[in-house]
Design an enzyme around this catalytic site. Structure first.
Site, PDB file in Angstrom:
ATOM      1  N   ASP A 285      46.618  42.743  37.240  1.00 21.13           N
ATOM      2  CA  ASP A 285      45.459  42.001  37.745  1.00 21.13           C
ATOM      3  C   ASP A 285      44.272  42.312  36.828  1.00 21.13           C
ATOM      4  O   ASP A 285      44.363  43.167  35.944  1.00 21.13           O
ATOM      5  CB  ASP A 285      45.188  42.499  39.175  1.00 21.13           C
ATOM      6  CG  ASP A 285      44.137  41.668  39.892  1.00 21.13           C
ATOM      7  OD1 ASP A 285      43.832  40.551  39.436  1.00 21.13           O
ATOM      8  OD2 ASP A 285      43.624  42.139  40.929  1.00 21.13           O
TER       9      ASP A 285
ATOM     10  N   GLU B  57      41.499  39.568  32.542  1.00 22.55           N
ATOM     11  CA  GLU B  57      40.819  38.494  31.761  1.00 22.55           C
ATOM     12  C   GLU B  57      40.174  39.046  30.503  1.00 22.55           C
ATOM     13  O   GLU B  57      40.024  38.273  29.559  1.00 22.55           O
ATOM     14  CB  GLU B  57      39.793  37.801  32.657  1.00 22.55           C
ATOM     15  CG  GLU B  57      40.433  37.007  33.788  1.00 22.55           C
ATOM     16  CD  GLU B  57      41.129  37.850  34.841  1.00 22.55           C
ATOM     17  OE1 GLU B  57      40.642  38.966  35.119  1.00 22.55           O
ATOM     18  OE2 GLU B  57      42.172  37.419  35.346  1.00 22.55           O
TER      19      GLU B  57
ATOM     20  N   ASP C 271      42.565  34.549  43.279  1.00 15.65           N
ATOM     21  CA  ASP C 271      41.888  34.841  44.536  1.00 15.65           C
ATOM     22  C   ASP C 271      41.396  33.586  45.248  1.00 15.65           C
ATOM     23  O   ASP C 271      40.220  33.226  45.190  1.00 15.65           O
ATOM     24  CB  ASP C 271      40.713  35.786  44.269  1.00 15.65           C
ATOM     25  CG  ASP C 271      41.190  37.124  43.697  1.00 15.65           C
ATOM     26  OD1 ASP C 271      42.404  37.426  43.828  1.00 15.65           O
ATOM     27  OD2 ASP C 271      40.366  37.849  43.120  1.00 15.65           O
TER      28      ASP C 271
END
Ligand SMILES: *[C@@H]1O[C@H](CO)[C@@H](O)[C@H](O)[C@H]1NC(C)=O
Ligand SMILES: *[C@@H]1O[C@H](CO)[C@@H](O)[C@H](O)[C@H]1NC(C)=O
Ligand SMILES: *[C@@H]1O[C@H](CO)[C@@H](O)[C@H](O)[C@H]1NC(C)=O
Ligand SMILES: *[C@@H]1O[C@H](CO)[C@@H](O)[C@H](O)[C@H]1NC(C)=O
Ligand SMILES: *[C@@H]1O[C@H](CO)[C@@H](O)[C@H](O)[C@H]1NC(C)=O
Ligand SMILES: *[C@@H]1O[C@H](CO)[C@@H](O)[C@H](O)[C@H]1NC(C)=O
Ligand SMILES: *[C@@H]1O[C@H](CO)[C@@H](O)[C@H](O)[C@H]1NC(C)=O
Ligand SMILES: *[C@@H]1O[C@H](CO)[C@@H](O)[C@H](O)[C@H]1NC(C)=O
Ligand SMILES: *[C@@H]1O[C@H](CO)[C@@H](O)[C@H](O)[C@H]1NC(C)=O
Length: 890
Positions: free
Chosen positions: A434, A437, A572
């Site tokens: 997770d 980015e 999300d």
């Protein structure tokens, strides 16, 4: 890829002598001089030329580069590679180590190719057209190419009402709107996955579908970009890219079968990885399980509720102060966690934990993962190149692994070996990655990550007291290249892409764009690759733990090609109906275009509070996501399926369907891995000549033949869905259902059912019934369902192996074909499935049979039943599924 030097020269400030303006009026860009073509050489499959600026520079977002190099290669009969570079500088290109380039077929030439490159010399413009029909697919005519240090522009004309798909990751409609649309490519932590916004991953590929065919256009570029589609002055699609080179791959696709475009794209980015059979079971997760007992109780409660839970997950809650590769000794003591993993494994269940990339910056020593990374010198470096780049993430101030360092893989693999050691650590079965980015909570300018971490109370304090470390488990005591950026303004390029992060600055809430990689690259160019590189490194680390076995790695951020190694979840989302609905376009994009088919949205929604009926409907829709996981945020109400009677029943009903279909979807994944055939299909892939299917993104095909038409409105017990003119069968009653090529309203759909239809023409190998684990499922007999099309024919296939090996020692491939009342089953039965075919059900049989024969022998009447109302002929066989056979009815 040419070798890369070590570090970049200090960045110089943009030369003040140049005067730039900000142009937003497209007509201004079209008035730029463009280039004229010289030195054209053609030989065999290639064409090269020089492109020389054709007039006074227009310098829209920097100075126009005077001379470019054009290289066109016919790589296969269906693929043309068009590359435009600046020969005078070492501009960044996506490294081959991240996206390996496909092989070209040397026997191909422009005269054999299905699509052709055409150009006008001055001003230079090019087009791609179909050889057979001369239909133009892409044309830059009247839109000059602009090529500047930090701005590239290519614009193509499109037909009116163009059907464009792809250009993700996005939560827009699956068919992109053609009016005033900007798709921005810049990975960001996009809480709430807003529509019209840049999200976590980047896949700069689009398919355009016309009734005359489907083709693909892939721009292999990882720099920030805006792709604009607009139809105010004729329809057009325009790339606005802030770096790199123009590296286009044009795919011919096909004039008849849209799936060919998908297969051709897989030839470039790689076909998807196969995943373990067990990973198609149900996954349960949440952020906010407070301690090890919460986790244990959820496992026990699923079992009590008779809902098959295959894999339990734990979010960052398990960590000590949110530091990766640690457990909290009070809340998640290692010994008790190991008990949970042992229990799961002894019940043929599985366990997955989250690992983030950001590593707590603890220079005081004592935190192994930080100490070892520092020792190995593998951190992403700050612009000064002498200290690590610092962000503020869950554990407070953090550093970030630099996946470009050639020592990072060893580091990462070693950390996985240590922490996830089966003997002394947590023996996870899959990995969840997770925040890659990479996400940082620090707004740009992030002048003081220490202060920022303090302000945000990072790591967050626990909200409950620690549990009794010796509490009984709920199941009792049972045992179970040097790149030249001089002169560039990396932080604030003149062309500002529409980054939705915070202030919109490229460095906002992520690693700075001037952060440096070991091989001399800068984050400005490689930002969009971070998540995909972490994915590959994590896949490799998991493979090192269990050599030879397929991995399940689920990532948030991806780039083109990620699916060759990992799967992904859609990030999300919110527990609301919009997110329920747009999850379908999301999974279709990933599975049918981007080749990341192990994909799902958080079922029942991540953030905010779900409701009983939303969760029931979502459990049922989610059973047709390839990756089926219920996941929830820390401040939301609990939403495990067993918490409401309706949801529990909905989950039991639909998991029974999903488990019965598991070998069917497993076979689809194998096919996808072999040749890039997608595992999910939008309706238009199957009905390319029916324009009514082109916009549909609330229905889809799971595999080739299972049409899913979920209820899409809150409180509704009906759905208006489109049924193409074709024969279908209800999945539960097996009764025929004629599609009329119109919207049809299905009503009386209670909160424990979902409309699912079989497309005529399929033979489905179904397990007889769902079970509590996939291990039990594999011991369950098959039944074959023969669902003929209007001409009375059907076909299908089954692939089986041990379900876990990357290269299985043995495998079984079976083909089914049905015509003139005869089902023929044939194949190679190398892998012993050890089960029977218990029965064959023939659908759409209009009258009672006079005789039924199996392998030419008449079947006893006691083994045959026929239902006139549903038109189902049911033949009991109980034949070992280790050889071919025939069943014939007349
Ligand atoms: C161009 O954009 C920059 C940054 O947004 C701004 O500071 C500048 O004033 C703009 N220039 C013109 C001519 O609009
Ligand atoms: C190639 O482009 C030229 C100039 O636009 C045009 O006249 C010609 O018809 C094109 N050729 C094909 C085969 O489309
Ligand atoms: C185009 O979209 C932008 C961004 O969403 C919006 O601000 C603008 O008003 C839209 N323009 C038109 C003409 O609809
Ligand atoms: C689309 O065209 C309209 C009208 O020219 C313009 O206002 C808008 O900014 C354009 N949108 C994009 C995304 O280029
Ligand atoms: C790793 O990178 C370093 C520095 O960039 C280089 O000197 C070394 O040769 C590389 N090692 C390998 C095994 O590629
Ligand atoms: C969700 O429900 C909880 C418990 O009832 C409540 O505290 C919280 O405010 C709700 N969240 C939202 C976003 O409504
Ligand atoms: C659905 O029903 C609930 C409960 O009656 C109500 O609060 C909600 O507004 C309804 N939603 C819609 C879209 O009608
Ligand atoms: C089916 O209904 C949808 C939603 O109302 C509509 O957009 C679409 O045009 C309809 N399709 C046909 C073929 O009538
Ligand atoms: C819901 O609908 C299904 C399918 O029609 C039916 O089998 C089931 O009995 C219904 N459940 C309830 C609670 O009415």
């Amino acid at each position: 890829m040419r070798p890369l030097g070590r570090r970049l020269a200090t960045l110089a400030v943009l030369s003040a002598s140049l005067v730039f303006a900000n142009y937003t009026d497209p007509n201004v860009l079209d008035a730029c001089p463009g280039y004229k073509t010289t030195n054209v050489h053609t030989s065999g499959s290639t064409l090269t030329a020089d492109l020389v600026l054709a007039g006074e520079a227009c310098n829209v977002y920097g100075s126009d580069i005077e001379q470019l190099k054009l290289e066109v290669t016919y790589e296969t009969n269906t693929r043309i590679h068009v590359k435009i570079t600046d020969p005078s500088s070492d501009r960044y290109e996506v490294p081959e180590s991240v996206v390996p380039r496909p092989d070209a077929d040397p026997s191909v030439s422009s005269s054999t190719a299905e699509i052709r490159f055409n150009y006008t010399a001055s001003p230079f413009a090019f087009s791609i057209y179909r050889a057979a029909t001369h239909e133009v697919l892409f044309s830059t005519a009247s839109h000059p190419i602009i090529f500047e240090p930090q701005y590239l522009r290519v614009k193509t004309n499109l037909p009116d009402n163009a059907n464009i798909y792809g250009l993700g990751e996005h939560t827009d409609s699956f068919r992109l709107p053609t009016f005033n649309t900007t798709r921005t490519f810049w990975s960001r932590d996009a809480y709430g996955v807003p529509t019209g916004s840049n999200l976590y991953g980047n896949h700069p590929i689009y398919f355009e579908h016309r009734t005359t065919g489907t083709h693909g256009v892939f721009l292999l570029n990882s720099n920030g970009m805006d792709v604009k589609i607009n139809d105010t002055a004729g329809t057009s699609l325009e790339y606005n890219v802030i770096g790199g080179v123009l590296d286009f791959y044009f795919l011919a696709g096909s004039t008849t079968d849209p799936v060919e475009a998908a297969r051709q794209y897989a030839e470039i980015v790689g076909a998807p990885a196969e995943v373990p059979y067990w990973s198609f079971g149900l996954h349960q997760c949440r952020f906010g399980y407070q301690n090890y007992l919460d986790v244990a109780n959820v496992i026990a409660n699923y079992s009590k509720a008779d809902i098959p839970l295959e894999t339990m997950w734990t979010d960052i809650d398990y960590m000590y102060k949110r530091r990766i590769f640690t457990v909290d000794p009070d809340y998640f003591p290692l010994a008790r966690m190991r008990e949970i993993v042992d229990y799961l494994h002894s019940n043929d269940q599985h366990y997955v934990l989250m690992t983030d990339p950001a590593i707590a910056y603890l220079p005081g020593g004592g935190y192994g993962p930080f100490d070892r990374g520092t020792q190995a010198d593998i951190w992403l470096m700050a612009a000064n190149d002498s200290s690590p780049f610092l962000g503020a993430v869950w554990p407070g101030v953090t550093v970030f692994p630099d996946w470009f360092s050639n020592k990072t893989q060893d580091y990462w693999t070693n950390e996985f070996q240590l922490f996830y050691d089966p003997q002394s650590g947590l023996d996870i079965d899959g990995a969840w990655i997770d925040m890659n980015e990479p996400s940082s909570f620090c707004n740009y300018p992030c002048t003081d990550p220490f202060e920022q971490a303090q302000e945000q109370d990072l790591p967050p304090a626990r909200t409950s007291s620690p549990p009794d470390p010796n509490a009984p488990m709920p199941w009792g005591s049972q045992k179970r290249k040097r790149v030249d950026h001089s002169g560039d303004d990396l932080q604030n390029p003149l062309y500002a892409i529409q980054n939705d992060a915070g202030s919109g600055a490229l460095s906002d809430r992520t690693a700075y764009v001037d952060a440096k990689h070991a091989n001399g690259l800068v984050e400005y160019d490689t930002h969009n690759l971070y998540g995909t590189m972490m994915s590959t490194a994590t896949h490799n680390a998991m493979l090192a733990r269990r050599p030879g076995l397929r991995t399940l790695v689920i990532t948030r951020s991806t780039f083109a090609g990620a699916g060759a190694h990992v799967g992904k979840w859609l990030g999300d989302n919110f527990s609301d109906w919009d997110h329920y609905r747009n999850s379908i376009a999301g999974i279709l994009g990933m599975a049918s275009i981007f080749h990341v088919p192990m994909v799902g949205a958080d079922i029942c929604g991540y953030a905010e509070n779900t409701t009983e009926t939303l969760c029931a409907r979502w459990a049922m829709l989610g059973a047709f996501y390839p990756f089926m996981r219920n996941h929830n945020a820390d401040t939301s109400i609990s939403q495990e399926f067993y918490l409401w009677p309706t949801v529990a029943q909905a989950a039991r009903n639909v998991l029974d369907i999903r488990y019965r279909l598991m070998d069917y979807i497993y076979t689809a994944f194998h096919q996808a891995h072999e040749d890039g055939t997608p595992v999910l299909n939008p309706l238009w892939y199957k009905y390319p000549e029916d324009p009514a299917t082109f916009p549909i993104d609330l229905q889809f095909f799971f595999g080739d033949s299972i049409l899913v038409s979920p209820v899409t409105e809150e409180n509704s017990t009906s759905v208006t869905a489109y049924f193409p003119k074709d024969t279908f069968y209800d999945f539960l009653t097996l009764a025929p259902f004629e599609g009329t090529g119109a919207n049809m309203t299905l009503s009386g759909i209670n909160f424990t059912s979902i409309p699912v239809h079989i497309k005529g023409g399929a033979v489905l190998p179904l397990r007889e019934k769902g079970t509590m684990t996939t291990t039990q499922l594999r011991e369950t007999d098959f039944e074959l369902v023969v669902a003929p099309d209007a001409s009375g024919e059907a076909s299908g296939s089954l692939y089986a192996d041990d379900g876990v090996s990357i290269t299985p020692a043995t495998s079984t491939s079976v083909s089914f074909s049905y015509q003139n009342g005869t089902l023929a089953v044939a194949g190679e039965f190398g892998y012993s499935m050890g089960v029977n075919v218990s029965r064959v059900r023939f659908l759409g049989v209009v009258s009672a049979p006079t005789t039924v024969k199996a392998n030419g022998q008449t079947v006893q009447s006691g083994a045959i039943s026929y239902d006139k109302d549903s038109q189902v002929l049911d033949v009991t066989l109980d034949t070992p599924f280790n050889e071919g056979f025939t069943v014939q009815h007349s």
